[in-house]
Design a protein around this motif. Structure first.
Motif, PDB file in Angstrom:
ATOM      1  N   TYR A   1      -3.510   3.902  13.922  1.00 13.95           N
ATOM      2  CA  TYR A   1      -3.733   5.297  14.288  1.00 13.95           C
ATOM      3  C   TYR A   1      -2.627   5.865  15.170  1.00 13.95           C
ATOM      4  N   LYS A   2      -2.077   5.069  16.066  1.00 10.36           N
ATOM      5  CA  LYS A   2      -1.078   5.577  17.009  1.00 10.36           C
ATOM      6  C   LYS A   2       0.358   5.461  16.497  1.00 10.36           C
ATOM      7  N   LYS A   3       0.527   4.940  15.313  1.00 11.20           N
ATOM      8  CA  LYS A   3       1.878   4.773  14.770  1.00 11.20           C
ATOM      9  C   LYS A   3       2.372   6.066  14.132  1.00 11.20           C
ATOM     10  N   GLY A   4       3.662   6.108  13.848  1.00  9.79           N
ATOM     11  CA  GLY A   4       4.220   7.210  13.087  1.00  9.79           C
ATOM     12  C   GLY A   4       4.153   6.915  11.601  1.00  9.79           C
ATOM     13  N   HIS A   5       4.607   7.864  10.787  1.00 12.03           N
ATOM     14  CA  HIS A   5       4.663   7.669   9.340  1.00 12.03           C
ATOM     15  C   HIS A   5       5.979   6.972   9.017  1.00 12.03           C
ATOM     16  N   PHE A   6       5.975   5.660   9.064  1.00 13.35           N
ATOM     17  CA  PHE A   6       7.202   4.879   8.917  1.00 13.35           C
ATOM     18  C   PHE A   6       7.342   4.223   7.555  1.00 13.35           C
ATOM     19  N   GLU A   7       6.305   4.243   6.731  1.00 15.06           N
ATOM     20  CA  GLU A   7       6.303   3.479   5.492  1.00 15.06           C
ATOM     21  C   GLU A   7       7.229   4.093   4.431  1.00 15.06           C
ATOM     22  N   LEU A   8       7.778   3.226   3.600  1.00 16.33           N
ATOM     23  CA  LEU A   8       8.612   3.625   2.475  1.00 16.33           C
ATOM     24  C   LEU A   8       8.350   2.679   1.305  1.00 16.33           C
ATOM     25  N   PRO A   9       8.480   3.178   0.071  1.00 13.45           N
ATOM     26  CA  PRO A   9       8.416   2.276  -1.075  1.00 13.45           C
ATOM     27  C   PRO A   9       9.750   1.531  -1.232  1.00 13.45           C
ATOM     28  N   PRO A  10       9.727   0.336  -1.838  1.00 14.15           N
ATOM     29  CA  PRO A  10       8.548  -0.393  -2.309  1.00 14.15           C
ATOM     30  C   PRO A  10       7.763  -0.960  -1.142  1.00 14.15           C
ATOM     31  N   TYR A  11       6.451  -0.838  -1.206  1.00 13.23           N
ATOM     32  CA  TYR A  11       5.603  -1.200  -0.084  1.00 13.23           C
ATOM     33  C   TYR A  11       5.314  -2.698  -0.049  1.00 13.23           C
ATOM     34  N   SER A  12       5.148  -3.210   1.154  1.00 14.58           N
ATOM     35  CA  SER A  12       4.638  -4.566   1.327  1.00 14.58           C
ATOM     36  C   SER A  12       3.122  -4.520   1.186  1.00 14.58           C
ATOM     37  N   PRO A  13       2.446  -5.659   1.097  1.00 15.62           N
ATOM     38  CA  PRO A  13       0.974  -5.617   1.055  1.00 15.62           C
ATOM     39  C   PRO A  13       0.382  -4.895   2.259  1.00 15.62           C
ATOM     40  N   GLU A  14       1.055  -4.956   3.415  1.00 14.36           N
ATOM     41  CA  GLU A  14       0.547  -4.270   4.607  1.00 14.36           C
ATOM     42  C   GLU A  14       0.794  -2.767   4.535  1.00 14.36           C
ATOM     43  N   THR A  15       2.030  -2.368   4.201  1.00 13.82           N
ATOM     44  CA  THR A  15       2.328  -0.925   4.193  1.00 13.82           C
ATOM     45  C   THR A  15       1.696  -0.219   3.007  1.00 13.82           C
ATOM     46  N   LEU A  16       1.349  -0.976   1.951  1.00  7.83           N
ATOM     47  CA  LEU A  16       0.650  -0.369   0.820  1.00  7.83           C
ATOM     48  C   LEU A  16      -0.654   0.256   1.277  1.00  7.83           C
ATOM     49  N   ARG A  17      -1.237  -0.299   2.359  1.00 10.29           N
ATOM     50  CA  ARG A  17      -2.479   0.230   2.900  1.00 10.29           C
ATOM     51  C   ARG A  17      -2.261   1.076   4.157  1.00 10.29           C
ATOM     52  N   SER A  18      -1.375   0.677   5.002  1.00 13.62           N
ATOM     53  CA  SER A  18      -1.176   1.467   6.220  1.00 13.62           C
ATOM     54  C   SER A  18      -0.661   2.862   5.912  1.00 13.62           C
ATOM     55  N   VAL A  19      -0.004   3.038   4.774  1.00 12.64           N
ATOM     56  CA  VAL A  19       0.568   4.343   4.439  1.00 12.64           C
ATOM     57  C   VAL A  19      -0.498   5.419   4.309  1.00 12.64           C
ATOM     58  N   TYR A  20      -1.737   5.047   3.960  1.00 18.72           N
ATOM     59  CA  TYR A  20      -2.790   6.056   3.825  1.00 18.72           C
ATOM     60  C   TYR A  20      -3.718   6.108   5.035  1.00 18.72           C
ATOM     61  N   HIS A  21      -3.373   5.422   6.102  1.00 17.57           N
ATOM     62  CA  HIS A  21      -4.173   5.521   7.327  1.00 17.57           C
ATOM     63  C   HIS A  21      -3.703   6.717   8.147  1.00 17.57           C
ATOM     64  N   ILE A  22      -4.662   7.507   8.619  1.00 18.92           N
ATOM     65  CA  ILE A  22      -4.305   8.724   9.340  1.00 18.92           C
ATOM     66  C   ILE A  22      -3.664   8.386  10.679  1.00 18.92           C
ATOM     67  N   ARG A  23      -2.878   9.315  11.208  1.00 19.36           N
ATOM     68  CA  ARG A  23      -2.123   9.101  12.437  1.00 19.36           C
ATOM     69  C   ARG A  23      -2.497  10.161  13.483  1.00 19.36           C
ATOM     70  N   ASN A  24      -2.406   9.760  14.739  1.00 16.70           N
ATOM     71  CA  ASN A  24      -2.830  10.660  15.806  1.00 16.70           C
ATOM     72  C   ASN A  24      -1.945  11.893  15.919  1.00 16.70           C
ATOM     73  N   ILE A  25      -0.700  11.830  15.446  1.00 20.01           N
ATOM     74  CA  ILE A  25       0.152  13.010  15.503  1.00 20.01           C
ATOM     75  C   ILE A  25      -0.433  14.135  14.659  1.00 20.01           C
ATOM     76  N   ASP A  26      -1.010  13.798  13.499  1.00 23.53           N
ATOM     77  CA  ASP A  26      -1.585  14.825  12.629  1.00 23.53           C
ATOM     78  C   ASP A  26      -2.882  15.379  13.203  1.00 23.53           C
ATOM     79  N   VAL A  27      -3.679  14.510  13.819  1.00 24.36           N
ATOM     80  CA  VAL A  27      -4.901  14.981  14.485  1.00 24.36           C
ATOM     81  C   VAL A  27      -4.533  15.863  15.673  1.00 24.36           C
ATOM     82  N   PHE A  28      -3.496  15.480  16.411  1.00 20.25           N
ATOM     83  CA  PHE A  28      -3.045  16.279  17.551  1.00 20.25           C
ATOM     84  C   PHE A  28      -2.632  17.680  17.103  1.00 20.25           C
TER      85      PHE A  28
END
Length: 568
Positions: free
Chosen positions: A132-159
């Protein structure tokens, strides 16, 4: 105006548009707008499918590519948000929103637009505390972790969304605001989704970020999906500034499956004299400009500025002067330009390319908007920053292996709210293992087909699909009371939403059975045409019965949350 609200799309655009057309013809109405609440799956080609967090056996091209390529055009203006099953590389091209196909508009990570004077906002993705507190850092090709973290919402957008001061008419999230299930027919929900009982009774189901936005924005309507169930609620907010308390009508819908409530018509009051075109919202654009320098494409934790003596500015709400500057930047024209263009080749059924690699492309729409408003294209910034590790991790475990290795669930420390004090511990059951999420619908499809309304069979030969035979159910009972049930009380009572004009679908076939008509709330209800029970989704394994079990994935990530938190 008539607004069609759809739950989880899962790429079934042809069927959704055919359902709307059928309803329009039967009831002699005209739908002005379609809102899709996530899992849209804007898959353009085989490379995009590899950027979607579903096991390979569930990856199917579906029908979006036809609208992307120009083979078809959406018959009704469509606005959607992202969920947790998306072609993430495609949506990342449009961080501030844009056209994914002619007449189909994505709201971005977060966004607000206007149509016929109605303000429509949304937040893409689902809540996950460790990202939640991270930035939008993901890029393709995704790792198994970033394949999922890429769609997790971030506090900057909620802010950013919490800077909104002007009233919002409609807001969309994929997952539910935490606690909203206490304001509707909770018992009925638990009869349909028995495995949610523990989370509902402990008030830990859903997104705490969405709950805070619900409290802040207090929109007239709030639409969600994700849990594959229809549920309506009515929430009366606490009065603010000596004004009358506002009421939010909440509605979550199912996915496009046989005998499921995936589509509903809601009548929303538009503003006479307003533009018939989709428009930018000046307040939102002013907030984007004000917060532009806060965005960092980093996997490090970030806390938004607060009035705690440590920041020179913490209020990024839009002044009238800032909004006028935005209008000036746009030369006085708020209409969103119809500037869609292809950024990667579209899928060609005659020339399949199963070995296509995921594309990392910039989008001219984002480039143009950033140049006009002096914004940063954070997708490009992520590519330049060197923070992304997708390519380095792309050879990791497959999605299937990762799901199989997932063991149980754990308590996660909540990182919400985002200040550095008072972090509490709460269980976050926001993500169901993909096999369970997809397969449990087959088990419940039989139950939903029994004794739930009258089904109307769509006549054969509908234009636009080779398998257009689907079922539809008519209008349920509606209630006229606006009496808010207190949380966790009177669970058998229906959420009393104000009645709108019913859209009843009389069955055209004499061989239809009559069932109960109990339903949540009184949105203008229409269980519209769906796939026949004999029409199965390719690749879905049969569920053997019993209560679907929630399983967690990425156990190693969960156990590393405390380390990440200490580093932030």
């Amino acid at each position: 105006m008539k607004v069609a609200v759809e739950g989880c799309c899962h790429g079934e655009l042809d069927k959704i548009y055919e359902s709307i057309s059928y309803l329009e013809n039967k009831e002699d109405v005209k739908v002005d707008l379609l809102l899709c609440c996530g899992d849209f799956q804007a898959v353009r080609n085989e490379g995009d499918m590899k950027c979607m967090a579903v096991p390979a056996k569930y990856r199917h091209m579906q029908t979006f590519y036809k609208y992307y390529s120009g083979e078809k055009k959406a018959p009704v203006l469509t606005i959607f948000i992202g969920g947790n099953h998306e072609a993430s590389n495609h949506l990342q091209e449009l961080p501030y929103g844009g056209w994914v196909a002619p007449n189909i508009y994505y709201l971005g990570y977060a966004g607000i637009v206007r149509f016929k004077g109605v303000r429509i906002g949304g937040l893409s993705g689902i809540f996950k505390s460790h990202d939640y507190k991270k930035g939008h850092f993901e890029l393709p090709p995704y790792s198994p972790e970033t394949l999922r973290s890429v769609y997790h919402i971030r506090n900057i957008d909620v802010f950013k969304l919490k800077q909104i001061k002007m009233p919002i008419d409609i807001f969309m999230t994929h997952d539910w605001p935490r606690g909203i299930y206490h304001y509707g027919n909770t018992n009925q929900l638990l009869r349909q989704k028995k495995f949610l009982r523990q989370e509902v009774e402990s008030s830990t189901l859903g997104s705490p970020a969405a709950a805070e936005l619900l409290d802040h924005l207090q929109p007239t309507y709030w639409f969600s999906a994700h849990l594959h169930v229809k549920f309506a609620a009515l929430m009366q907010h606490e009065a603010k500034n000596n004004a009358a308390p506002k009421i939010t009508k909440f509605l979550s819908l199912d996915k496009c499956l046989p005998h499921r409530d995936f589509l509903q018509i809601v009548e929303v009051a538009d503003r006479p004299g307003s533009s018939e075109h989709l428009e930018y919202d000046p307040e939102w654009l002013a907030i984007l400009k004000a917060t532009d320098n806060l965005q960092k494409p980093s996997c490090n934790f970030w806390n938004p500025p607060q009035d705690n003596g440590l920041h020179t500015r913490w209020d990024f709400s839009a002044s009238e002067e800032a909004m006028m500057k935005v209008v000036s930047d746009l030369s006085g024209d708020l209409c969103i330009p119809e500037n869609f263009s292809l950024t990667v080749p579209a899928y060609d059924p005659s020339r399949p390319q199963p070995n296509a690699h995921p594309a990392y492309s910039t989008n001219p729409q984002t480039t143009e908007l950033c140049a006009t408003l002096s914004l940063t294209d954070i997708y490009i910034l992520a590519g330049q920053s060197g923070q992304a590790y997708g390519e380095e991790g792309a050879t990791g475990a497959t999605e299937e292996e990762e799901d199989e290795d997932s063991t149980g669930s754990v308590d996660e420390p909540s990182e919400y709210p985002t200040d550095t004090s008072g972090l509490s511990s709460s269980y976050n059951p926001d993500e169901i293992t993909i096999e369970d999420e997809w397969e449990e619908v087959e088990d419940e499809g039989v139950e939903c087909a029994e004794g739930k309304g009258t089904d109307a069979v769509v006549p054969e030969g509908q234009v636009g699909s080779q398998d257009s035979d689907r079922d539809s159910s008519p209008q349920r009972e509606t209630a006229n009371r606006l009496i808010l049930p207190p949380p966790c009380t009177a669970p058998e009572s229906e959420a009393p939403l104000r009645s709108l004009r019913p859209l009843s679908l009389p069955p055209p076939s004499a061989s239809l059975s009559q069932g109960s008509s109990e339903e949540e709330g009184s949105f203008t209800s229409a269980r519209v045409p769906k796939r026949n029970s004999g029409e199965t989704t390719q690749g879905l394994a049969s569920h053997t019965g019993g209560t679907p079990q929630i399983k967690r994935r990425n156990q190693s990530i969960y156990t590393a949350v405390e380390d990440e938190e200490s580093e932030g």
